[in-house]
Design an enzyme around this catalytic site. Structure first.
Site, PDB file in Angstrom:
ATOM      1  N   GLU A  63       0.678  -1.174  -0.011  1.00  0.00           N
ATOM      2  CA  GLU A  63      -0.007   0.106  -0.063  1.00  0.00           C
ATOM      3  C   GLU A  63       0.821   1.290   0.045  1.00  0.00           C
ATOM      4  OE1 GLU A  63      -4.014   1.870   1.645  1.00  0.00           O
ATOM      5  OE2 GLU A  63      -3.455  -0.084   2.236  1.00  0.00           O
ATOM      6  N   THR A  64       1.945   1.207   0.761  1.00  0.00           N
ATOM      7  CA  THR A  64       2.865   2.292   0.754  1.00  0.00           C
ATOM      8  C   THR A  64       3.333   2.494  -0.783  1.00  0.00           C
ATOM      9  OG1 THR A  64       3.531   2.006   2.969  1.00  0.00           O
ATOM     10  CG2 THR A  64       5.251   3.052   1.421  1.00  0.00           C
TER      11      THR A  64
END
Length: 137
Positions: A63-64
């Site tokens: 997700e980063t």
């Protein structure tokens, strides 16, 4: 190059100061024409109780990467938010580092889809993720 925002690796890494990203030791390592990569240590910060890389840590790496890649595809006054994250774990990792490789699947005006593949230090696929984002603003 697909990116609409032009940031250096140092600038990308500075966005992580005092965040979960920094706590997990995630560092952006490559910004290519259509790819963003980062590394994350496999240690006590990212282990589950049995000494293996926690699936949530792999998801956080994915997700980063997808969120930052999505942000770099926006213009001033816009941002992205995650709408869906799917992760399939293929093999365990107990030590060293993992590398996440993020590439676009779909880049629309209102939504984006990103594929993030997590590899161990031997180059073996450990996790495959897909992140959906919505473009706001």
């Amino acid at each position: 190059m697909i990116w609409k925002r032009h940031l250096t690796l140092d600038e990308l890494n500075a966005t992580s100061d005092n965040t979960m990203v920094a706590h997990l030791g995630i560092v952006y390592t490559l910004l290519g024409d259509d790819v963003l990569e980062a590394e994350m240590p496999v240690d006590t910060r990212t282990h589950q109780p049995f000494g293996l890389l926690h699936g949530g840590a792999s998801a956080a790496l994915a997700e980063t990467l997808g969120s930052m890649a999505g942000f770099m595809m926006t213009r001033d006054g816009q941002c992205v938010v995650g709408t869906e994250l799917n992760a399939t774990h293929h093999r365990p990792v107990s030590e060293g580092k993992v590398r996440g490789v993020c590439q676009p699947l779909h880049l629309g005006r209102q939504n984006q889809s990103w594929e993030i593949v997590v590899f161990d230090e031997q180059g073996r696929r450990c996790c495959t993720c897909r992140l959906g984002t919505a473009v706001l603003g």
